[in-house]
Design a protein around this motif. Structure first.
Motif, PDB file in Angstrom:
ATOM      1  N   GLY A 258      70.421  17.576 -44.520  1.00 50.87           N
ATOM      2  CA  GLY A 258      70.948  18.904 -44.814  1.00 50.87           C
ATOM      3  C   GLY A 258      71.056  19.728 -43.555  1.00 50.87           C
ATOM      4  N   SER A 259      71.729  20.855 -43.664  1.00 42.50           N
ATOM      5  CA  SER A 259      71.883  21.713 -42.489  1.00 42.50           C
ATOM      6  C   SER A 259      70.566  22.347 -42.082  1.00 42.50           C
ATOM      7  N   ASN A 260      69.613  22.440 -43.037  1.00 43.76           N
ATOM      8  CA  ASN A 260      68.275  22.944 -42.745  1.00 43.76           C
ATOM      9  C   ASN A 260      67.297  22.276 -43.708  1.00 43.76           C
ATOM     10  N   ARG A 261      66.015  22.581 -43.570  1.00 40.78           N
ATOM     11  CA  ARG A 261      64.993  21.912 -44.379  1.00 40.78           C
ATOM     12  C   ARG A 261      65.147  22.244 -45.858  1.00 40.78           C
ATOM     13  N   ARG A 262      65.441  23.486 -46.174  1.00 46.09           N
ATOM     14  CA  ARG A 262      65.568  23.878 -47.575  1.00 46.09           C
ATOM     15  C   ARG A 262      66.698  23.102 -48.257  1.00 46.09           C
ATOM     16  N   GLU A 263      67.816  22.958 -47.580  1.00 47.20           N
ATOM     17  CA  GLU A 263      68.941  22.218 -48.157  1.00 47.20           C
ATOM     18  C   GLU A 263      68.604  20.740 -48.307  1.00 47.20           C
ATOM     19  N   ALA A 264      67.954  20.175 -47.304  1.00 44.79           N
ATOM     20  CA  ALA A 264      67.570  18.762 -47.388  1.00 44.79           C
ATOM     21  C   ALA A 264      66.622  18.534 -48.559  1.00 44.79           C
ATOM     22  N   LEU A 265      65.696  19.461 -48.769  1.00 41.46           N
ATOM     23  CA  LEU A 265      64.735  19.343 -49.862  1.00 41.46           C
ATOM     24  C   LEU A 265      65.442  19.398 -51.218  1.00 41.46           C
ATOM     25  N   ALA A 266      66.412  20.278 -51.370  1.00 44.45           N
ATOM     26  CA  ALA A 266      67.162  20.375 -52.621  1.00 44.45           C
ATOM     27  C   ALA A 266      67.956  19.097 -52.884  1.00 44.45           C
ATOM     28  N   LYS A 267      68.565  18.539 -51.843  1.00 48.47           N
ATOM     29  CA  LYS A 267      69.321  17.297 -52.006  1.00 48.47           C
ATOM     30  C   LYS A 267      68.403  16.133 -52.370  1.00 48.47           C
ATOM     31  N   LEU A 268      67.208  16.117 -51.784  1.00 47.61           N
ATOM     32  CA  LEU A 268      66.266  15.042 -52.078  1.00 47.61           C
ATOM     33  C   LEU A 268      65.824  15.102 -53.532  1.00 47.61           C
ATOM     34  N   ASP A 269      65.530  16.289 -54.019  1.00 46.13           N
ATOM     35  CA  ASP A 269      65.103  16.422 -55.411  1.00 46.13           C
ATOM     36  C   ASP A 269      66.212  15.988 -56.369  1.00 46.13           C
ATOM     37  N   ARG A 270      67.435  16.381 -56.089  1.00 50.71           N
ATOM     38  CA  ARG A 270      68.555  15.981 -56.958  1.00 50.71           C
ATOM     39  C   ARG A 270      68.733  14.463 -56.932  1.00 50.71           C
ATOM     40  N   ALA A 271      68.649  13.862 -55.748  1.00 50.42           N
ATOM     41  CA  ALA A 271      68.824  12.412 -55.639  1.00 50.42           C
ATOM     42  C   ALA A 271      67.724  11.667 -56.395  1.00 50.42           C
ATOM     43  N   LEU A 272      66.491  12.183 -56.355  1.00 57.78           N
ATOM     44  CA  LEU A 272      65.397  11.558 -57.098  1.00 57.78           C
ATOM     45  C   LEU A 272      65.615  11.680 -58.603  1.00 57.78           C
ATOM     46  N   ARG A 273      66.185  12.790 -59.060  1.00 59.92           N
ATOM     47  CA  ARG A 273      66.498  12.958 -60.479  1.00 59.92           C
ATOM     48  C   ARG A 273      67.519  11.914 -60.940  1.00 59.92           C
ATOM     49  N   GLU A 274      68.444  11.563 -60.044  1.00 60.07           N
ATOM     50  CA  GLU A 274      69.519  10.638 -60.402  1.00 60.07           C
ATOM     51  C   GLU A 274      69.108   9.172 -60.269  1.00 60.07           C
ATOM     52  N   TYR A 275      68.040   8.899 -59.547  1.00 56.72           N
ATOM     53  CA  TYR A 275      67.619   7.515 -59.275  1.00 56.72           C
ATOM     54  C   TYR A 275      67.038   6.906 -60.558  1.00 56.72           C
ATOM     55  N   GLN A 276      67.544   5.716 -60.949  1.00 53.07           N
ATOM     56  CA  GLN A 276      67.089   5.075 -62.183  1.00 53.07           C
ATOM     57  C   GLN A 276      66.513   3.689 -61.898  1.00 53.07           C
ATOM     58  N   ILE A 277      65.241   3.512 -62.265  1.00 55.02           N
ATOM     59  CA  ILE A 277      64.555   2.225 -62.124  1.00 55.02           C
ATOM     60  C   ILE A 277      63.834   1.939 -63.433  1.00 55.02           C
ATOM     61  N   ALA A 278      64.093   0.789 -64.019  1.00 50.18           N
ATOM     62  CA  ALA A 278      63.428   0.400 -65.260  1.00 50.18           C
ATOM     63  C   ALA A 278      62.905  -1.023 -65.130  1.00 50.18           C
ATOM     64  N   GLY A 279      61.821  -1.296 -65.833  1.00 55.64           N
ATOM     65  CA  GLY A 279      61.250  -2.637 -65.863  1.00 55.64           C
ATOM     66  C   GLY A 279      59.866  -2.721 -65.269  1.00 55.64           C
ATOM     67  N   LEU A 280      59.510  -1.759 -64.437  1.00 54.11           N
ATOM     68  CA  LEU A 280      58.165  -1.741 -63.858  1.00 54.11           C
ATOM     69  C   LEU A 280      57.795  -0.324 -63.461  1.00 54.11           C
ATOM     70  N   THR A 281      56.524  -0.107 -63.233  1.00 51.83           N
ATOM     71  CA  THR A 281      56.034   1.223 -62.861  1.00 51.83           C
ATOM     72  C   THR A 281      56.440   1.530 -61.416  1.00 51.83           C
ATOM     73  N   HIS A 282      56.868   2.778 -61.180  1.00 49.53           N
ATOM     74  CA  HIS A 282      57.268   3.177 -59.829  1.00 49.53           C
ATOM     75  C   HIS A 282      56.813   4.605 -59.561  1.00 49.53           C
ATOM     76  N   ASN A 283      57.071   5.083 -58.350  1.00 50.42           N
ATOM     77  CA  ASN A 283      56.490   6.359 -57.914  1.00 50.42           C
ATOM     78  C   ASN A 283      57.473   7.515 -57.869  1.00 50.42           C
ATOM     79  N   ILE A 284      58.647   7.392 -58.464  1.00 51.02           N
ATOM     80  CA  ILE A 284      59.626   8.477 -58.378  1.00 51.02           C
ATOM     81  C   ILE A 284      59.115   9.780 -59.001  1.00 51.02           C
TER      82      ILE A 284
END
Length: 662
Positions: free
Chosen positions: A394-420
């Motif tokens: 991101g252009s700054n830390r706040r923007e990077a943090l917002a993008k990271l949270d959105r990307a984690l919301r969209e990440y899908q893993i099924a079949g085993l326990t994970h740390n998302i």
């Protein structure tokens, strides 16, 4: 110039190197074990060579086999990735003897930094700040303990040949020292075949800040700014970011120049990382130098706009560094999280199993996913449990943090326990958002980060009802005969004469049971569970539900005995509770079961021995880490159902334990 490159590694780093090599016109060769025969890196490479069985000692760590693979395929260079043989001086020497370019530093540099105690002496001469400690050759336990007393508790035990948190123990009290020393030495022997230890003062409330350095064979050297890697569990990094919050240009320059002095003191060539502890006063102390590319290198790439693997291949081919110090840019802010198959709510125990679904977020110029797995792959006990790295810019830390949270919301893993879910709690914590973190961040915020309360919302219950309705309908449709397909006896909607076609199911959600009743038909599901109820309209050819007038996307992953639901930015794992038909017995034995697949390292007490609560009973190793199983209460070890060296399955009974006074 390198023309054909063998990648002596696996997983996401092998895939990463293959992509960069191809972009440079370099042909690639992958190596693989039995466990990785169909792995992504094998599919991506131009050709691949089988090394041997799944255990790393018999495949990826076998120097002779790796060199043989390079010679067989005509590779003129080997990239070691990170881990495995990347910091092995014998491997570097074997490459040189075979006339193969080693994409990394000279043998002497690896040897100089391969021993933490020797590295400390070299850094002292180079005037790089050091933490007070003992790095001597006398390894008598009493001598090491004496130096710990001189330094003052708490102290940190570290394997001289270590890395990644292995062979490392914090000791707070003198009475715990010998047990911790023995455990650290044992883990170091298993991981590095070397149990030489050093001990140093444990710096309270430090930050972990590291400098990326790069040197070529023409005498040029640069540092590419710093990374903050303070958020850790078990001394392994969880979140990394660059640049480090709160580091001034002056401090950055001082740390960068110290890192370059460290590199030049050992005649370094290639990519390396100098790791420092940074205290609250702005004083920094040398910890170690990693003579390889680091897992977290992508955050440096995103803030500098450079491809560090490309730099590695250019320097290994004899070329000069692409940029000089004054030309290296600092663009915005980048963050990386490591997606692991592990259970943060159960002491971060690694998990094994099949990736029924692996669907990363959509990638673009500011969102990147480095992975070596895909849906259907197995996460096994033999290797590190990391699934991928998610990196954002991101252009700054706040923007990077917002993008990271959105990307984690969209990440899908099924079949085993994970740390998302755990990662989302970390990055949304107020202390992390405010950059107020140290290496103790997770321990200091356990209540907020671990063992989160789980309550099913009405939207989640509605999605589960839709999943169950679709599953029941599909199962009945499969059983319907081709003749008389319109017979009500073969409908999938629980048709009953003169009664509503209502079905019910009992699900288990993290120990809580929920009864769900639902009626399905014509793209509509009526449901209720306890105080919750609603109406769902599913849309044809789309995983979309209209719940109480709100349109919600959802993705179901159904399997025998339950399923996983991705809905409203959350993941819900549920099990279907089958009716009790009175067939289960109540004679299950008491004892300790294996928390995961792994290898038994040692049995610590004999059968028939009385033990106290929390006393260590056995040690098992899984995914390159040791785990100690302890007595749940005072009692007696009646019998072991395993032996040292045996590979055991997760959930299998290991110890028959009888509670009672020790």
């Amino acid at each position: 110039m390198i023309r054909k490159l063998l990648i002596a590694n696996r997983g996401e780093i092998a895939c990463r190197v293959i992509r960069t090599a191809r972009s440079m016109g370099v042909n690639t060769v992958a190596v693989y074990s039995d466990a990785d025969a169909n792995a992504l890196h094998v599919q991506m490479a131009d050709e691949a060579v089988h090394l041997g069985p799944a255990p790393a000692r018999e495949s990826y760590l076998d120097i002779e086999k790796v060199i043989g693979a390079a010679q067989k395929t005509g590779a003129d260079a080997i990239h070691p990735g990170y881990g495995f043989l990347s910091e092995n001086a014998d491997f570097c020497r074997a490459c040189e003897a075979a006339g193969i370019i080693f994409v990394g530093p000279p043998t002497g540099a690896i040897e100089a930094m391969g021993s933490k105690s020797a590295a400390k002496r070299i850094m002292e001469e180079a005037k790089v700040p050091l933490v007070p400690g003992y790095h001597g050759a006398n390894q008598d336990p009493g001598v090491i303990e004496g130096h710990a007393e001189r330094i003052g508790y708490p102290v940190l035990l570290k394997a001289a040949a270590g890395g990644g948190g292995k062979g490392m123990r914090r000791v707070d009290r003198a009475q715990d020292f010998m047990e911790a020393l023995e455990a650290a030495k044992r883990e170091a022997r298993n991981a590095f075949n070397d149990d030489i230890m050093l001990v140093e003062r444990y710096v309270l409330s430090p930050r972990h800040v590291e400098i990326q350095v790069f040197c070529d064979s023409h005498g040029n050297g640069v540092y590419l700014h710093e990374r903050d890697c303070s958020v850790q569990r078990r001394h392994q990094k969880v979140v990394e970011e660059a640049p480090a919050p709160g580091v001034s240009p002056e401090l950055r320059a001082r740390m960068g120049e110290a890192a370059l002095r460290a590199a030049k003191a050992i005649g370094y060539v290639g990519a390396g990382t100098v790791e420092f502890l940074l205290d609250s006063r702005g004083e920094f102390y040398f910890m170690e130098m990693n003579t390889r590319l680091q897992v977290e290198h992508p955050v440096t790439e995103l803030i500098t706009g450079q491809d560090l693997v490309q730099w590695q291949l250019l320097v290994a081919g004899g070329e000069e560094l692409p940029l000089q110090q004054q030309d290296i840019p600092l663009i915005g802010h980048a963050m990386e999280v490591r997606i692991y198959a592990e259970d943060p709510d159960n002491d971060f125990l690694p998990a094994t199993g099949t990736l029924l679904r692996h669907c990363p977020p959509q990638q673009d110029d500011s969102v990147r996913v480095d992975t070596g797995v895909q849906s259907g792959d197995e996460i096994s006990v033999h290797y590190d449990p990391m699934i991928s790295k998610l990196i954002v810019h991101g252009s700054n830390r706040r923007e990077a943090l917002a993008k990271l949270d959105r990307a984690l919301r969209e990440y899908q893993i099924a079949g085993l326990t994970h740390n998302i879910p755990f990662l989302r709690r970390v990055i949304n914590h107020s202390a992390f958002a405010g950059s107020a973190v140290t290496t103790h961040f997770i321990e200091e915020n356990e209540a907020a980060l671990l063992k989160a309360t789980r309550v099913l919302s009405s939207v989640q219950l509605a999605g589960i009802a839709a999943c169950l309705a679709a599953q029941r309908t599909g199962n009945c449709a499969l059983r319907a005969p081709e003749t008389d397909a319109h017979s009500p006896w073969h409908q999938g909607d629980a048709w009953r004469s003169n009664l509503m076609p209502t079905q019910q199911a009992c699900i288990d959600f993290h120990g809580e049971r929920h009864e769900i009743r639902f009626t399905a038909g014509g793209g509509q599901v009526l449901w209720h569970s306890g105080e919750h109820q609603g109406e769902i309209h599913t849309l044809a050819d789309a995983q979309v539900a209209i719940v109480d007038g709100r349109r919600v996307n959802f993705t179901p992953v159904l399997h025998t005995g339950g399923g996983t639901l991705f809905i409203d930015g959350t993941q819900v794992d549920f099990a279907i509770v089958e009716p009790d038909l009175g067939e289960s017995g109540d004679d299950a034995g008491h004892g300790l079961s294996a928390p995961m697949n792994g290898t038994i390292v040692s049995l610590l007490v004999e059968a028939g021995t009385p033990v106290e609560a929390d006393q260590p009973l056995l040690v098992m190793e899984a995914m390159k880490m040791e785990h100690t199983l302890r007595a749940p209460k005072g009692g007696t070890v009646k019998q072991y159902f395993c032996s040292a060296g045996e590979l055991v399955d997760g959930g299998s009974l290991l110890v028959d334990f009888e509670e009672g006074e020790a």
